[in-house]
Design a protein around this motif. Structure first.
Motif, short mmCIF file in Angstrom:
data_model
loop_
_atom_site.label_atom_id
_atom_site.label_comp_id
_atom_site.label_asym_id
_atom_site.label_seq_id
_atom_site.Cartn_x
_atom_site.Cartn_y
_atom_site.Cartn_z
N LYS A 7 0.22 5.71 -4.93
CA LYS A 7 0.07 6.85 -4.70
C LYS A 7 -0.92 7.04 -3.74
O LYS A 7 -2.25 6.69 -3.76
CB LYS A 7 -0.07 7.57 -6.06
CG LYS A 7 1.09 7.91 -6.90
CD LYS A 7 0.72 8.63 -8.22
CE LYS A 7 2.03 8.64 -9.02
NZ LYS A 7 1.80 9.61 -10.20
N LYS A 8 -1.01 8.25 -2.91
CA LYS A 8 -1.89 8.10 -1.93
C LYS A 8 -3.32 9.02 -2.48
O LYS A 8 -4.45 8.75 -1.92
CB LYS A 8 -1.63 9.34 -0.77
CG LYS A 8 -0.52 8.95 0.10
CD LYS A 8 -0.01 9.98 1.12
CE LYS A 8 1.08 9.18 2.27
NZ LYS A 8 1.44 10.09 3.03
N ASP A 9 -3.44 9.49 -3.41
CA ASP A 9 -4.43 10.20 -4.24
C ASP A 9 -5.31 8.96 -4.80
O ASP A 9 -6.39 9.19 -5.12
CB ASP A 9 -4.11 11.17 -5.43
CG ASP A 9 -3.34 12.37 -4.82
OD1 ASP A 9 -3.70 12.61 -3.66
OD2 ASP A 9 -2.65 12.99 -5.59
N TYR A 10 -4.72 7.75 -5.16
CA TYR A 10 -5.46 6.63 -5.62
C TYR A 10 -6.14 5.66 -4.55
O TYR A 10 -6.83 4.96 -4.96
CB TYR A 10 -4.31 5.79 -6.42
CG TYR A 10 -3.89 6.51 -7.69
CD1 TYR A 10 -4.34 7.73 -7.93
CD2 TYR A 10 -2.92 5.59 -8.30
CE1 TYR A 10 -3.68 8.13 -9.27
CE2 TYR A 10 -2.60 6.20 -9.79
CZ TYR A 10 -2.63 7.56 -10.11
OH TYR A 10 -2.44 7.84 -11.37
N ILE A 11 -5.83 5.92 -3.12
CA ILE A 11 -6.28 4.95 -2.41
C ILE A 11 -7.03 5.69 -1.10
O ILE A 11 -6.86 6.81 -0.82
CB ILE A 11 -5.33 4.04 -1.93
CG1 ILE A 11 -4.04 4.90 -1.36
CG2 ILE A 11 -4.76 3.14 -2.83
CD1 ILE A 11 -3.07 4.01 -0.38
N GLU A 12 -8.08 4.75 -0.62
CA GLU A 12 -8.70 5.24 0.72
C GLU A 12 -8.60 4.09 1.55
O GLU A 12 -8.97 2.85 1.14
CB GLU A 12 -10.39 5.63 0.29
CG GLU A 12 -10.28 6.91 -0.56
CD GLU A 12 -11.90 7.25 -0.79
OE1 GLU A 12 -12.60 6.40 -0.31
OE2 GLU A 12 -12.05 8.14 -1.38
N ILE A 13 -8.32 4.27 2.80
CA ILE A 13 -8.02 3.32 3.58
C ILE A 13 -8.68 3.50 4.90
O ILE A 13 -8.64 4.43 5.49
CB ILE A 13 -6.47 2.94 3.98
CG1 ILE A 13 -5.60 2.77 2.73
CG2 ILE A 13 -6.19 1.88 5.11
CD1 ILE A 13 -4.06 2.81 3.13
N VAL A 52 0.80 -1.29 -0.05
CA VAL A 52 -0.12 0.04 -0.11
C VAL A 52 0.83 1.35 0.10
O VAL A 52 0.61 2.24 -0.52
CB VAL A 52 -0.97 -0.03 1.23
CG1 VAL A 52 -0.23 0.19 2.61
CG2 VAL A 52 -1.94 1.06 0.97
N ASN A 53 2.28 1.10 0.63
CA ASN A 53 2.70 2.56 0.64
C ASN A 53 3.51 2.69 -0.60
O ASN A 53 4.14 3.86 -0.85
CB ASN A 53 4.13 2.14 1.68
CG ASN A 53 3.44 2.15 3.11
OD1 ASN A 53 2.64 2.81 3.35
ND2 ASN A 53 4.18 1.27 4.03
N THR A 57 -9.26 -1.30 1.93
CA THR A 57 -8.38 -0.42 1.01
C THR A 57 -9.25 -0.21 -0.37
O THR A 57 -9.42 -1.21 -0.81
CB THR A 57 -7.31 -0.76 0.86
OG1 THR A 57 -6.18 -0.84 2.13
CG2 THR A 57 -6.37 0.10 -0.01
#
Length: 338
Positions: A25-31, A21-22, A44
């Motif tokens: 890109k942070k813009d691509y995921i919601e956790i 997950v790291n 995720t």
């Protein structure tokens, strides 16, 4: 003359989004992550296709044990709830027809999870053909296509052939996975609506099984049953550091005794500084996790020492896990409780 080896192809082996997950890109995921009955549930959502994972929802259920009845039931209840939820999100028609596919090789215990699950699925399609089914049972088929090494045929091509012949609305695929963390082996279930790439965790890249390739929704269920030697060595070095950190504020003589059962991972630890890590392990002590894994991979992989490893009690655990998955699928697809 020495032979040059291309190390770029030796990627870290994992099928789990929670391991990678790291790298997305942070813009691509919601956790979203929470704990229930000492079981951790990580949800995720990948919003866009990327080089790491396909777009979709990934649910990771992490637990300590399923070998006793109490823990088994806890994990089963949570898994059933999440499986039921991910199926409902597909908005299938009321009388949808399901094909359960068990991937893997019965002759290799760590890879036999999917095969054993498929053998325990309550199949009813043939009874529907005879109009002899009680209303609480839905239309379910099951099949295990074996591995390409035994058939010479990609699993996705076999599945497409079956779908062409019979009217199926949903495919559920079950397979053994690989992880890049020792702690996840046989203690993690991944559930996703994004499909699966059979064998990718062990370097055997087969064709993707997903809605994009077979035309109908696919739910993939997997449990990591193996890790590679690179992971074991890397995790051991990191665990050594954590053990030393724990010892800093405790009696070293007592904590080094083999009889000590203290779980230092769950205790308060004082972090080692860079000098202390250097004194303990030299330059290796201050490498990042990624750099450490890359270094060990460069050492082991070119000489074919990066073996895939599974726990010694794998036979017993596979039986437990396959029973858990098959019972849960049966309970969710049919209006019954086993």
């Amino acid at each position: 003359m020495s032979k040059e080896i291309d190390l770029s192809k030796y990627n870290l082996r994992t099928d789990l989004i929670i391991d990678e997950v790291n790298t997305i890109k942070k813009d691509y995921i919601e956790i979203e992550e929470y704990e229930h009955d000492s079981i951790t549930i990580n949800k995720t959502k990948v919003k866009e296709d990327n080089q790491v994972k396909n777009k979709g929802t990934y649910i990771t259920i992490s637990f300590e044990d399923v070998t006793d009845r109490n823990n088994f039931n806890k994990v089963q209840n949570i898994f059933e709830r999440e499986l039921d939820s991910i199926i409902k999100d597909l908005n299938l028609k009321k009388d949808y027809k399901t094909l359960v596919i068990g991937l893997g090789n019965r002759n290799s215990t760590p890879d036999s999870l999917g095969v054993k699950v498929s053998e325990n699925i309550i199949v009813t399609r043939h009874m529907y053909e005879l109009n002899e089914v009680s209303p609480e049972y839905s239309n379910v088929s099951s099949f295990s296509p074996n591995v390409m090494g035994n058939t010479g045929i990609e699993a996705v091509d076999i599945i497409k052939g079956i779908i062409k012949e019979i009217n199926i609305d949903l495919v559920i695929v079950v397979d053994a996975l690989a992880s890049s963390k020792i702690e996840r082996v046989n203690k993690t279930i991944q559930l996703t609506n994004s499909g699966i790439n059979p064998g990718s965790g062990v370097g055997n890249y087969r064709k993707e099984i997903s809605k994009n390739t077979i035309g109908i929704p696919v739910i993939a269920i997997g449990i990591p049953t193996v890790v590679d030697a690179v992971t074991i060595v890397t995790d051991t070095i990191n665990l050594l550091i954590k053990k030393i950190e724990y010892m800093k504020n405790n009696n070293p003589k007592e904590k080094l005794k083999a009889k000590s059962k203290v779980n230092y991972l769950k205790e308060t630890r004082e972090k080692l500084n860079e000098k202390e890590k250097n004194d303990l392990l030299g330059l290796i002590g201050n490498l990042s996790d990624d750099d450490l894994k890359s270094l060990i991979s460069e050492v082991l992989t070119p000489i074919d020492y990066n073996m895939m490893v599974t726990p010694k009690e794998i036979d017993f655990i596979i039986d437990k896990l396959s029973l858990l998955i098959s019972k849960s699928i049966n309970n969710v697809l049919h209006n019954i409780k086993i």
